[in-house]
Design a protein around this motif. Structure first.
Motif, PDB file in Angstrom:
ATOM      1  N   TRP A  80       0.302  -9.508   0.716  1.00 48.15           N
ATOM      2  CA  TRP A  80      -0.191  -8.556  -0.283  1.00 48.15           C
ATOM      3  C   TRP A  80      -0.626  -7.241   0.357  1.00 48.15           C
ATOM      4  O   TRP A  80      -0.542  -6.181  -0.277  1.00 48.15           O
ATOM      5  N   VAL A  81      -1.087  -7.295   1.589  1.00 47.24           N
ATOM      6  CA  VAL A  81      -1.452  -6.061   2.291  1.00 47.24           C
ATOM      7  C   VAL A  81      -0.221  -5.184   2.505  1.00 47.24           C
ATOM      8  O   VAL A  81      -0.327  -3.953   2.598  1.00 47.24           O
ATOM      9  N   ILE A  82       0.945  -5.790   2.551  1.00 48.26           N
ATOM     10  CA  ILE A  82       2.194  -5.033   2.693  1.00 48.26           C
ATOM     11  C   ILE A  82       2.753  -4.631   1.330  1.00 48.26           C
ATOM     12  O   ILE A  82       3.151  -3.479   1.113  1.00 48.26           O
ATOM     13  N   VAL A  83       2.765  -5.582   0.397  1.00 46.73           N
ATOM     14  CA  VAL A  83       3.405  -5.343  -0.905  1.00 46.73           C
ATOM     15  C   VAL A  83       2.669  -4.277  -1.711  1.00 46.73           C
ATOM     16  O   VAL A  83       3.295  -3.354  -2.267  1.00 46.73           O
ATOM     17  N   LEU A  84       1.357  -4.368  -1.796  1.00 44.32           N
ATOM     18  CA  LEU A  84       0.608  -3.434  -2.641  1.00 44.32           C
ATOM     19  C   LEU A  84       0.708  -1.982  -2.165  1.00 44.32           C
ATOM     20  O   LEU A  84       0.944  -1.085  -2.987  1.00 44.32           O
ATOM     21  N   PRO A  85       0.536  -1.684  -0.868  1.00 38.92           N
ATOM     22  CA  PRO A  85       0.704  -0.283  -0.456  1.00 38.92           C
ATOM     23  C   PRO A  85       2.115   0.256  -0.696  1.00 38.92           C
ATOM     24  O   PRO A  85       2.282   1.426  -1.067  1.00 38.92           O
ATOM     25  N   VAL A  86       3.130  -0.585  -0.487  1.00 42.66           N
ATOM     26  CA  VAL A  86       4.505  -0.123  -0.685  1.00 42.66           C
ATOM     27  C   VAL A  86       4.755   0.199  -2.154  1.00 42.66           C
ATOM     28  O   VAL A  86       5.289   1.265  -2.502  1.00 42.66           O
ATOM     29  N   THR A  87       4.377  -0.717  -3.037  1.00 44.23           N
ATOM     30  CA  THR A  87       4.584  -0.461  -4.467  1.00 44.23           C
ATOM     31  C   THR A  87       3.702   0.684  -4.959  1.00 44.23           C
ATOM     32  O   THR A  87       4.095   1.430  -5.863  1.00 44.23           O
ATOM     33  N   TYR A  88       2.518   0.839  -4.353  1.00 47.54           N
ATOM     34  CA  TYR A  88       1.642   1.950  -4.743  1.00 47.54           C
ATOM     35  C   TYR A  88       2.265   3.290  -4.372  1.00 47.54           C
ATOM     36  O   TYR A  88       2.156   4.273  -5.121  1.00 47.54           O
ATOM     37  N   ALA A  89       2.910   3.337  -3.220  1.00 45.94           N
ATOM     38  CA  ALA A  89       3.534   4.592  -2.785  1.00 45.94           C
ATOM     39  C   ALA A  89       4.600   5.051  -3.768  1.00 45.94           C
ATOM     40  O   ALA A  89       4.809   6.257  -3.957  1.00 45.94           O
ATOM     41  N   TYR A  90       5.257   4.102  -4.425  1.00 46.49           N
ATOM     42  CA  TYR A  90       6.326   4.451  -5.355  1.00 46.49           C
ATOM     43  C   TYR A  90       5.820   4.752  -6.763  1.00 46.49           C
ATOM     44  O   TYR A  90       6.615   4.945  -7.679  1.00 46.49           O
ATOM     45  N   LEU A 141      -6.660   3.294  -8.578  1.00 53.22           N
ATOM     46  CA  LEU A 141      -5.927   2.029  -8.466  1.00 53.22           C
ATOM     47  C   LEU A 141      -5.736   1.594  -7.015  1.00 53.22           C
ATOM     48  O   LEU A 141      -5.397   0.435  -6.754  1.00 53.22           O
ATOM     49  N   SER A 142      -5.975   2.497  -6.082  1.00 53.70           N
ATOM     50  CA  SER A 142      -5.854   2.121  -4.669  1.00 53.70           C
ATOM     51  C   SER A 142      -6.927   1.125  -4.242  1.00 53.70           C
ATOM     52  O   SER A 142      -6.852   0.569  -3.140  1.00 53.70           O
ATOM     53  N   VAL A 143      -7.920   0.878  -5.106  1.00 53.68           N
ATOM     54  CA  VAL A 143      -8.947  -0.112  -4.770  1.00 53.68           C
ATOM     55  C   VAL A 143      -8.330  -1.501  -4.619  1.00 53.68           C
ATOM     56  O   VAL A 143      -8.874  -2.348  -3.894  1.00 53.68           O
ATOM     57  N   PHE A 144      -7.202  -1.735  -5.281  1.00 49.24           N
ATOM     58  CA  PHE A 144      -6.560  -3.040  -5.155  1.00 49.24           C
ATOM     59  C   PHE A 144      -5.978  -3.230  -3.753  1.00 49.24           C
ATOM     60  O   PHE A 144      -5.909  -4.354  -3.256  1.00 49.24           O
ATOM     61  N   ILE A 145      -5.569  -2.133  -3.133  1.00 48.78           N
ATOM     62  CA  ILE A 145      -5.098  -2.218  -1.749  1.00 48.78           C
ATOM     63  C   ILE A 145      -6.265  -2.572  -0.831  1.00 48.78           C
ATOM     64  O   ILE A 145      -6.142  -3.420   0.062  1.00 48.78           O
ATOM     65  N   THR A 146      -7.400  -1.923  -1.072  1.00 45.90           N
ATOM     66  CA  THR A 146      -8.599  -2.249  -0.294  1.00 45.90           C
ATOM     67  C   THR A 146      -9.008  -3.697  -0.514  1.00 45.90           C
ATOM     68  O   THR A 146      -9.407  -4.394   0.427  1.00 45.90           O
TER      69      THR A 146
END
Length: 273
Positions: free
Chosen positions: A192-202, A146-151
């Motif tokens: 989105w570059v900020i929001v997605l990594p933060v929500t992914y970390a949680y 799912l980290s592909v969405f961050i990329t």
């Protein structure tokens, strides 16, 4: 034009033809910078815009359409002897090409993004678990995929910045709303570059790698995978809408005729670069 013989040819067609010939000469067979001469699209777009009414009727010989950059400093004498500046060269209407190899990515951004995201997903599957394609159904591997969405968000930001850079020379001829859309695209992509990594970390109780660092920045509260899924759905909503409009053209035609502000905002946002 007085009904003279060949008046329309001499006073309407010929001046426009001479402008086209001058612009073609300025191109030096395509060797000049794209911002220094008007091509067919610019001249054609001029007559589809409100600016063409500045020509007047009969056409003014000193109108901006007939000017070239080198002629902007020339003056014509008016009745009282004071110099009157000619209208300025209208310049490029919309797109000014900046020659760069980045056009290879910009023109085929969807293809390159697809290749990069697929490569990332395959590397994650190959290096985690058994290495078999079926391992993607493992919860830990699936979370990592799912980290592909961050990329994708990072690539989207790069694309938005690239659009601004490669369209920079056209800024003077762009409308305010076109400039605003470019700016908002960059701001949205950066968000989105900020929001997605933060929500992914949680989504992780014990996040790996950089996700653990992000979680330490924003507080180590309980994990919330649903928040990341919600962020993905919102992030993909414009793409889903674009797919629906592509599959059902009659919906697009209906929305384009709508006068509702929300619909007009959505259609304005979805305009291509």
């Amino acid at each position: 034009y007085g009904g003279e013989e060949e008046a329309f040819l001499r006073k309407v067609v010929t001046p426009i033809y001479e402008v086209i010939a001058k612009e073609a000469a300025r191109s030096r067979r395509g060797k000049s910078k794209h911002s220094q001469w008007r091509n067919y699209d610019d001249l054609n777009e001029y007559f589809w815009s409100e600016d063409c009414f500045q020509l007047g009727w009969p056409m003014r010989s000193d109108a901006g359409f007939f000017c070239l950059p080198s002629e902007q400093l020339r003056f014509e004498k008016i009745g009282d002897g004071k110099p009157a500046p000619r209208d300025q060269w209208p310049g490029k209407v919309n797109f000014v090409e900046i020659r760069s190899f980045w056009h290879i990515f910009r023109s085929f951004d969807r293809m390159w993004s697809f290749f990069i995201l697929c490569l990332q997903a395959m590397i994650i599957v190959a290096w985690n678990g058994s290495g078999q394609p079926s391992s993607i159904f493992s919860s830990d591997v699936f979370k990592k995929v799912l980290s592909v969405f961050i990329t994708a968000a990072i690539l989207k930001l790069g694309q938005a910045v690239l659009d601004v850079i490669l369209s920079w020379k056209a800024r003077q001829s762009m409308s305010f709303y076109a400039k605003l859309r470019y700016i908002l695209k960059v701001v949205s992509a950066a968000s989105w570059v900020i929001v997605l990594p933060v929500t992914y970390a949680y989504t992780w109780e014990n996040p790996p790698g950089f996700a653990q660092t992000i979680k330490s920045w924003f507080g180590k509260s309980s994990s919330s995978p649903s928040l990341f899924i919600l962020a993905i759905v919102i992030y993909l909503s414009p793409n889903m809408l674009a797919a629906i409009l592509f599959l059902f053209p009659f919906i697009r035609r209906f929305l384009e005729r709508s006068n509702y502000r929300v619909v007009m905002l959505v259609m304005w946002w979805s305009q291509p670069r």
